[in-house]
Design an enzyme around this catalytic site. Structure first.
Site, PDB file in Angstrom:
ATOM      1  N   LYS A  39      37.049  48.785  51.642  1.00  0.00           N
ATOM      2  CA  LYS A  39      36.839  49.733  52.756  1.00  0.00           C
ATOM      3  C   LYS A  39      38.089  49.793  53.638  1.00  0.00           C
ATOM      4  CE  LYS A  39      32.472  50.922  51.949  1.00  0.00           C
ATOM      5  NZ  LYS A  39      32.111  52.261  51.471  1.00  0.00           N
TER       6      LYS A  39
ATOM      7  N   SER B 203      32.319  50.531  56.898  1.00  0.00           N
ATOM      8  CA  SER B 203      31.311  49.496  57.131  1.00  0.00           C
ATOM      9  C   SER B 203      31.761  48.502  58.197  1.00  0.00           C
ATOM     10  CB  SER B 203      31.092  48.744  55.817  1.00  0.00           C
ATOM     11  OG  SER B 203      30.334  47.586  56.045  1.00  0.00           O
TER      12      SER B 203
ATOM     13  N   TYR C 235      34.508  43.615  48.763  1.00  0.00           N
ATOM     14  CA  TYR C 235      33.861  44.861  49.200  1.00  0.00           C
ATOM     15  C   TYR C 235      34.497  45.351  50.510  1.00  0.00           C
ATOM     16  CZ  TYR C 235      30.365  47.776  51.531  1.00  0.00           C
ATOM     17  OH  TYR C 235      29.740  48.775  52.226  1.00  0.00           O
TER      18      TYR C 235
HETATM   19  P1  NAD Z   1      23.555  53.308  47.494  1.00  0.00           P
HETATM   20  O1  NAD Z   1      23.995  52.392  46.414  1.00  0.00           O
HETATM   21  O2  NAD Z   1      22.106  53.522  47.691  1.00  0.00           O
HETATM   22  O3  NAD Z   1      24.263  54.733  47.333  1.00  0.00           O
HETATM   23  C1  NAD Z   1      25.538  54.880  46.746  1.00  0.00           C
HETATM   24  C2  NAD Z   1      25.427  55.961  45.683  1.00  0.00           C
HETATM   25  O4  NAD Z   1      26.703  56.098  45.047  1.00  0.00           O
HETATM   26  C3  NAD Z   1      24.410  55.595  44.595  1.00  0.00           C
HETATM   27  O5  NAD Z   1      23.520  56.680  44.417  1.00  0.00           O
HETATM   28  C4  NAD Z   1      25.271  55.380  43.351  1.00  0.00           C
HETATM   29  O6  NAD Z   1      24.609  55.772  42.170  1.00  0.00           O
HETATM   30  C5  NAD Z   1      26.482  56.245  43.658  1.00  0.00           C
HETATM   31  N1  NAD Z   1      27.698  55.817  42.966  1.00  0.00           N
HETATM   32  C6  NAD Z   1      28.178  54.546  42.839  1.00  0.00           C
HETATM   33  N2  NAD Z   1      29.312  54.562  42.127  1.00  0.00           N
HETATM   34  C7  NAD Z   1      29.565  55.871  41.818  1.00  0.00           C
HETATM   35  C8  NAD Z   1      30.600  56.521  41.104  1.00  0.00           C
HETATM   36  N3  NAD Z   1      31.605  55.834  40.550  1.00  0.00           N
HETATM   37  N4  NAD Z   1      30.550  57.861  40.993  1.00  0.00           N
HETATM   38  C9  NAD Z   1      29.543  58.581  41.531  1.00  0.00           C
HETATM   39  N5  NAD Z   1      28.527  57.994  42.195  1.00  0.00           N
HETATM   40  C10 NAD Z   1      28.542  56.661  42.350  1.00  0.00           C
HETATM   41  O7  NAD Z   1      24.218  52.789  48.853  1.00  0.00           O
HETATM   42  P2  NAD Z   1      23.985  53.275  50.335  1.00  0.00           P
HETATM   43  O8  NAD Z   1      23.321  52.179  51.071  1.00  0.00           O
HETATM   44  O9  NAD Z   1      23.384  54.625  50.344  1.00  0.00           O
HETATM   45  O10 NAD Z   1      25.491  53.316  50.818  1.00  0.00           O
HETATM   46  C11 NAD Z   1      26.277  54.498  50.759  1.00  0.00           C
HETATM   47  C12 NAD Z   1      27.683  54.162  51.211  1.00  0.00           C
HETATM   48  O11 NAD Z   1      27.624  53.598  52.520  1.00  0.00           O
HETATM   49  C13 NAD Z   1      28.392  53.141  50.328  1.00  0.00           C
HETATM   50  O12 NAD Z   1      29.725  53.543  50.178  1.00  0.00           O
HETATM   51  C14 NAD Z   1      28.313  51.857  51.113  1.00  0.00           C
HETATM   52  O13 NAD Z   1      29.406  51.021  50.879  1.00  0.00           O
HETATM   53  C15 NAD Z   1      28.318  52.360  52.550  1.00  0.00           C
HETATM   54  N6  NAD Z   1      27.655  51.426  53.483  1.00  0.00           N
HETATM   55  C16 NAD Z   1      26.345  51.101  53.295  1.00  0.00           C
HETATM   56  C17 NAD Z   1      25.723  50.201  54.170  1.00  0.00           C
HETATM   57  C18 NAD Z   1      24.283  49.796  53.985  1.00  0.00           C
HETATM   58  O14 NAD Z   1      23.851  48.833  54.642  1.00  0.00           O
HETATM   59  N7  NAD Z   1      23.475  50.479  53.175  1.00  0.00           N
HETATM   60  C19 NAD Z   1      26.458  49.643  55.234  1.00  0.00           C
HETATM   61  C20 NAD Z   1      27.785  50.014  55.386  1.00  0.00           C
HETATM   62  C21 NAD Z   1      28.381  50.914  54.504  1.00  0.00           C
END
Ligand code: NAD
Ligand code: UDP
Length: 348
Positions: free
Chosen positions: A162, A134, A158
């Protein structure tokens, strides 16, 4: 090729899943559904039927902190003579504010979960990984555009998790440079939705982020958009961010897989953004123009932890991955709104 997609039921993962399936990959989703709905799985199946695709799709409900579950996925795929070639690892927790309240939980899920995954990958000789890092790791800075060698200085748990994961990659790669192939993708602000309207962003509770909040105002689920500050040092005084269409972001993962496949070993940290900065007022105006919906807003004080400007230098992604974002801000608004009107209450 077979891909294990952890967190594949989430916002980003579900979009990557559709693209992988469309391009003929076999996909195994592992998700605990702690922050997603199982309806996503039905939507992915609908997509497969509609397109008559032959790719194999499975999902497993499970937690990445449970190593037995991870081991069993690798063992089963080896027994089927279709071992997992690459892991795309997205499972994790992502709320900055929640991480300030529950830091240990974030270290447990994000860091221990990733450690478990890497242990299983090593045990079952799968060395190819694409990871969801991120832009949060760059911390508070107005120096834009941000390239990958921008100072790493996360200001919340958070972001710390990362960075800790990226540090694990360094150590792992240096311990055996010949085996591992890793792309750690540093996302900026993924928004919008798949053009089918089958899947999109459905945050639990009141959205923290601008784009889902705005579409919920447009549909009438939220009354008014609060603009956090009109006195920033930007063109119009509102905060500037790098909004990237979710399909462009998902495409970056496919380009990363191609990159890993064409290299013997590598560890790369790569920004994925649009490379442009848009202000809050620009987003509101573009959304109104594209959809014809009026967005009521009120100016509030600045939000804690915000910066004036944050957008990516994406020259590394362009050069290394041969990837370039193709979708405009107008397309983001069109697709985001299409998802919202087809699913006014999200997945339910
Ligand atoms: P999201 O919460 O929609 O998706 C994450 C998924 O991981 C969810 O479906 C959740 O149920 C699952 N999950 C959480 N803990 C878990 C566990 N212990 N075991 C199995 N599954 C688990 O989030 P997203 O926006 O799709 O983000 C996905 C990844 O990208 C994350 O790691 C997040 O940190 C990273 N990210 C997201 C953004 C953003 O703006 N959306 C920006 C930078 C990084
Ligand atoms: N923002 C806003 N109102 C909201 C949510 C966000 O004005 O309800 C602003 C925020 O201050 C920032 C921009 O919109 O300038 C993007 O915020 P978001 O939370 O979506 O992304 P991040 O700041 O985490 O990059």
């Amino acid at each position: 090729m077979r891909v294990l997609l952890t967190g594949g039921a989430g916002f980003i993962g579900s979009h990557i899943a559709l693209l992988l399936l469309e391009r003929g990959f076999d996909v195994i989703i592992l998700d605990s559904f702690v922050n997603s709905s199982s309806i996503v799985i039905n939507r992915i199946k609908t997509f497969l039927q509609n397109k008559d695709l032959k790719s194999k799709f499975e999902y497993i409900k499970g937690d990445i902190r449970d190593k037995n579950i991870l081991d069993n996925i690798f063992i089963k795929s080896i027994k089927e003579c279709k071992p997992i070639d690459t892991v795309i690892h997205l499972a994790g927790l992502k709320s900055v504010s929640d991480s300030l309240t529950n830091p240990l939980h974030y270290w447990d899920v994000n860091v221990r979960g990733t450690l478990n995954l890497l242990l299983s990958m090593k045990e079952y000789e799968c060395y190819s990984l694409v990871f969801s890092s991120s832009a949060t790791i760059y911390g508070l800075s107005d120096s834009v555009p941000m390239s990958e060698d921008h100072k790493i200085l996360p200001i919340n748990p958070y972001g710390q998790t990362k960075v800790a994961i990226e540090n694990m990659f360094y150590d792992l790669f240096n311990s055996n440079i010949k085996l591992w192939k890793i792309c750690s993708l540093r996302y900026f602000n993924p928004v919008g939705a798949h053009s089918s309207g089958l899947i999109g962003e459905d945050p639990v509770g009141i959205p923290n982020n601008l784009f889902p909040f705005l579409t919920q105002v447009a549909i009438g689920r939220q009354k008014i958009l609060k603009v956090f500050g009109d006195d920033w040092d930007t063109k119009d005084g509102s905060g500037v961010r790098d909004y990237i269409h979710i399909i462009d972001l998902a495409d970056g993962h496919l380009a990363s897989i191609d990159y890993l496949n064409s290299n013997d070993s590598c560890l790369e940290f790569i920004n994925l953004g649009s490379g442009h900065g848009y202000s809050v007022f620009q987003i509101i105006r573009q959304f109104e123009l594209t959809t014809g919906r009026k967005i009521p807003f009120s100016i509030q004080g600045r939000r804690d932890g915000d910066v004036a400007k944050c957008y990516a230098d994406i020259s590394k992604a362009k050069k290394l991955l041969g990837w370039t974002p193709k979708r405009s801000l107008e397309q983001i608004c069109l697709d985001g709104w299409n998802w919202q009107i087809k699913n006014p209450n999200g997945y339910c």
